[in-house]
Scaffold this motif. Structure first.
Motif, PDB file in Angstrom:
ATOM      1  N   GLU A  90       0.811  -1.209   0.000  1.00  0.00           N
ATOM      2  CA  GLU A  90       0.000   0.000   0.000  1.00  0.00           C
ATOM      3  C   GLU A  90       0.853   1.271   0.000  1.00  0.00           C
ATOM      4  N   MET A  91       1.948   1.255   0.744  1.00  0.00           N
ATOM      5  CA  MET A  91       2.767   2.461   0.932  1.00  0.00           C
ATOM      6  C   MET A  91       3.868   2.619  -0.107  1.00  0.00           C
ATOM      7  N   GLY A  92       4.397   1.492  -0.582  1.00  0.00           N
ATOM      8  CA  GLY A  92       5.588   1.568  -1.413  1.00  0.00           C
ATOM      9  C   GLY A  92       6.838   1.393  -0.571  1.00  0.00           C
ATOM     10  N   GLU A  93       7.923   1.014  -1.223  1.00  0.00           N
ATOM     11  CA  GLU A  93       9.173   0.698  -0.531  1.00  0.00           C
ATOM     12  C   GLU A  93       9.663   1.851   0.342  1.00  0.00           C
ATOM     13  N   GLN A  94       9.734   3.050  -0.229  1.00  0.00           N
ATOM     14  CA  GLN A  94      10.312   4.191   0.485  1.00  0.00           C
ATOM     15  C   GLN A  94       9.488   4.566   1.713  1.00  0.00           C
ATOM     16  N   GLN A  95       8.178   4.744   1.523  1.00  0.00           N
ATOM     17  CA  GLN A  95       7.325   5.155   2.627  1.00  0.00           C
ATOM     18  C   GLN A  95       7.223   4.061   3.703  1.00  0.00           C
ATOM     19  N   PHE A  96       7.212   2.807   3.269  1.00  0.00           N
ATOM     20  CA  PHE A  96       7.101   1.705   4.223  1.00  0.00           C
ATOM     21  C   PHE A  96       8.297   1.683   5.169  1.00  0.00           C
ATOM     22  N   ARG A  97       9.479   1.854   4.638  1.00  0.00           N
ATOM     23  CA  ARG A  97      10.678   1.853   5.482  1.00  0.00           C
ATOM     24  C   ARG A  97      10.650   3.012   6.485  1.00  0.00           C
ATOM     25  N   ARG A  98      10.219   4.179   6.027  1.00  0.00           N
ATOM     26  CA  ARG A  98      10.130   5.322   6.935  1.00  0.00           C
ATOM     27  C   ARG A  98       9.080   5.068   8.036  1.00  0.00           C
ATOM     28  N   TRP A  99       7.946   4.514   7.645  1.00  0.00           N
ATOM     29  CA  TRP A  99       6.882   4.221   8.615  1.00  0.00           C
ATOM     30  C   TRP A  99       7.361   3.185   9.624  1.00  0.00           C
ATOM     31  N   LEU A 100       7.995   2.130   9.139  1.00  0.00           N
ATOM     32  CA  LEU A 100       8.453   1.059  10.024  1.00  0.00           C
ATOM     33  C   LEU A 100       9.514   1.570  10.987  1.00  0.00           C
ATOM     34  N   ASN A 101      10.395   2.401  10.500  1.00  0.00           N
ATOM     35  CA  ASN A 101      11.445   2.950  11.365  1.00  0.00           C
ATOM     36  C   ASN A 101      10.846   3.849  12.449  1.00  0.00           C
ATOM     37  N   ALA A 102       9.814   4.606  12.073  1.00  0.00           N
ATOM     38  CA  ALA A 102       9.180   5.520  13.031  1.00  0.00           C
ATOM     39  C   ALA A 102       8.432   4.778  14.128  1.00  0.00           C
ATOM     40  N   HIS A 103       7.872   3.614  13.794  1.00  0.00           N
ATOM     41  CA  HIS A 103       7.045   2.874  14.753  1.00  0.00           C
ATOM     42  C   HIS A 103       7.783   1.721  15.428  1.00  0.00           C
ATOM     43  N   SER A 104       9.078   1.622  15.204  1.00  0.00           N
ATOM     44  CA  SER A 104       9.857   0.544  15.838  1.00  0.00           C
ATOM     45  C   SER A 104      11.049   1.106  16.604  1.00  0.00           C
ATOM     46  N   SER A 105      10.958   2.397  16.942  1.00  0.00           N
ATOM     47  CA  SER A 105      12.050   3.061  17.663  1.00  0.00           C
ATOM     48  C   SER A 105      13.381   2.933  16.935  1.00  0.00           C
ATOM     49  N   GLY A 106      13.302   3.039  15.607  1.00  0.00           N
ATOM     50  CA  GLY A 106      14.519   2.983  14.807  1.00  0.00           C
ATOM     51  C   GLY A 106      15.046   1.590  14.541  1.00  0.00           C
ATOM     52  N   ASN A 107      14.231   0.570  14.820  1.00  0.00           N
ATOM     53  CA  ASN A 107      14.683  -0.812  14.651  1.00  0.00           C
ATOM     54  C   ASN A 107      14.091  -1.480  13.414  1.00  0.00           C
ATOM     55  N   SER A 108      13.883  -0.718  12.348  1.00  0.00           N
ATOM     56  CA  SER A 108      13.272  -1.296  11.157  1.00  0.00           C
ATOM     57  C   SER A 108      14.111  -2.423  10.569  1.00  0.00           C
ATOM     58  N   ALA A 109      15.435  -2.307  10.657  1.00  0.00           N
ATOM     59  CA  ALA A 109      16.301  -3.341  10.078  1.00  0.00           C
ATOM     60  C   ALA A 109      16.017  -4.707  10.681  1.00  0.00           C
ATOM     61  N   ARG A 110      15.723  -4.736  11.977  1.00  0.00           N
ATOM     62  CA  ARG A 110      15.436  -6.012  12.637  1.00  0.00           C
ATOM     63  C   ARG A 110      14.163  -6.642  12.096  1.00  0.00           C
ATOM     64  N   TYR A 111      13.128  -5.837  11.906  1.00  0.00           N
ATOM     65  CA  TYR A 111      11.864  -6.360  11.369  1.00  0.00           C
ATOM     66  C   TYR A 111      12.027  -6.784   9.906  1.00  0.00           C
ATOM     67  N   LEU A 112      12.775  -6.002   9.135  1.00  0.00           N
ATOM     68  CA  LEU A 112      12.990  -6.344   7.732  1.00  0.00           C
ATOM     69  C   LEU A 112      13.723  -7.665   7.600  1.00  0.00           C
ATOM     70  N   LYS A 113      14.685  -7.901   8.477  1.00  0.00           N
ATOM     71  CA  LYS A 113      15.442  -9.157   8.442  1.00  0.00           C
ATOM     72  C   LYS A 113      14.574 -10.331   8.884  1.00  0.00           C
ATOM     73  N   ARG A 114      13.804 -10.119   9.965  1.00  0.00           N
ATOM     74  CA  ARG A 114      12.987 -11.213  10.523  1.00  0.00           C
ATOM     75  C   ARG A 114      11.910 -11.660   9.531  1.00  0.00           C
ATOM     76  N   HIS A 115      11.342 -10.686   8.774  1.00  0.00           N
ATOM     77  CA  HIS A 115      10.237 -11.009   7.872  1.00  0.00           C
ATOM     78  C   HIS A 115      10.629 -10.847   6.407  1.00  0.00           C
ATOM     79  N   ALA A 116      11.905 -11.018   6.127  1.00  0.00           N
ATOM     80  CA  ALA A 116      12.424 -10.802   4.766  1.00  0.00           C
ATOM     81  C   ALA A 116      11.705 -11.661   3.733  1.00  0.00           C
ATOM     82  N   ASP A 117      11.322 -12.895   4.087  1.00  0.00           N
ATOM     83  CA  ASP A 117      10.680 -13.792   3.118  1.00  0.00           C
ATOM     84  C   ASP A 117       9.312 -13.269   2.676  1.00  0.00           C
ATOM     85  N   PHE A 118       8.685 -12.433   3.511  1.00  0.00           N
ATOM     86  CA  PHE A 118       7.376 -11.880   3.164  1.00  0.00           C
ATOM     87  C   PHE A 118       7.496 -10.568   2.382  1.00  0.00           C
ATOM     88  N   LEU A 119       8.672  -9.977   2.382  1.00  0.00           N
ATOM     89  CA  LEU A 119       8.828  -8.617   1.869  1.00  0.00           C
ATOM     90  C   LEU A 119       9.615  -8.539   0.575  1.00  0.00           C
TER      91      LEU A 119
END
Length: 325
Positions: free
Chosen positions: A269-298
């Protein structure tokens, strides 16, 4: 190709006689299509009536700590349709003296990708090292029917990256031209005016440089011959698909599957750029951890139509033709 070019003209620039006379005469047409007001310059003169496709922004207004007060700016128009030799001719018709040393104030460099739709870039394109990223379109942050998101952009003026539907822009220009068309004039078409069919798919990737961010390699007109060796798209990242299968509940468990599929939906829905910014904002800057954990879905879906290298090669081919002509 060079899609837009603005050059700084020193205070002591000597204009050609025809241009000088036209400028003096145009002062009698203040606030018209011929001479316009300007916030930063004393006035702006449209030089097209004397055969120069450009706007002359005359005499930068003096401000505190302004190092260029009194200097002028020549904004060349339709540079994407002109060869380098034609740009040289435009400059030599405007001013007397050396043109190679003229300082570049703004330059837009672009690559037109044929057959790759805007939607392909939405979930794959990321712009690195940019604090500002936003999406502009007919429907912001949405893709409904054929409207979709027409433009992705990152950065802040005067330095910005844009990816947009070029055919949609041509259609918008054509509608404006048709409104001004005389009732007895021939019908205007996309193919006749812009050289593209109405069902063509052309996505333009564009990098704008301006202000203090003009690269030293291309900071004056004479150095534009170096453009084929300059890559303006180094901060663009394309995430290509792997073809891997999306995990099922049996593969990863219900909790991981629920989180992974929801993140996949948000990214779509958001697109790559906006999604990363949103995830970083709502994970206290830990977006890399979520991206790695759920990489197969993304992982992006579909074919790898475009790479950063193919964008550069398309740009390089077009700018070589422009310089050679």
């Amino acid at each position: 190709m060079i899609d837009k070019l603005e050059l700084r003209l020193p205070v002591m620039t000597l204009f050609r006689q025809e241009v000088r006379e036209f400028m003096l005469d145009s002062r009698h047409f203040e606030n018209s299509s011929r001479t316009m007001k300007s916030g930063r310059y004393e006035w702006v003169t449209d030089l097209r009536p004397v055969g120069i496709d450009g706007l002359l922004h005359y005499s930068l207004k003096r401000k505190d700590n302004e190092p260029h007060a009194g200097e002028h700016k020549l904004e060349l128009l339709d540079t994407g349709k002109r060869s380098y030799s034609a740009l040289v001719e435009q400059l030599e018709t405007t001013i007397e003296g050396e043109i190679d040393d003229l300082e570049v104030m703004r330059i837009d460099l672009c690559a037109d990708l044929i057959g790759t739709p805007m939607e392909w870039f939405l979930n794959r394109l990321r712009i690195r090292y940019k604090r500002v990223a936003h999406e502009i379109g007919v429907l912001k942050y949405q893709r409904i029917g054929k409207a979709g998101i027409q433009t992705l952009s990152g950065g802040k003026r005067p330095n910005i990256v844009r990816v947009y539907d070029k055919v949609a822009e041509y259609k918008d220009q054509l509608r404006k031209m048709q409104r001004k068309r005389s009732p007895d004039a021939e019908e205007l078409t996309l193919e006749a005016e812009f050289g593209v069919a109405s069902d063509a798919v052309v996505t333009r990737v564009e990098r704008q440089f301006g202000g203090q961010r003009i690269p030293a390699m291309i900071d004056c007109f004479g150095r534009l011959t170096r453009l084929p060796d300059f890559n303006p798209f180094t901060n663009i990242e394309i995430r290509n698909g792997t073809g891997a299968r999306v995990p099922t509940i049996a593969d990863c468990g219900l909790d991981t599957w629920l989180a992974g599929t929801r993140l996949h939906q948000l990214k779509s829905e958001m697109g790559e750029q906006q999604f990363r910014r949103w995830l970083n904002a709502h994970s206290s800057g830990n977006s890399a951890r979520y991206l790695k954990r759920h990489a197969d879905f993304l992982q992006p879906e579909g074919d790898n139509l475009v790479t950063t290298q193919s964008i550069f090669e398309t740009y390089r081919e077009s700018v070589l033709k422009q310089l050679a002509a």
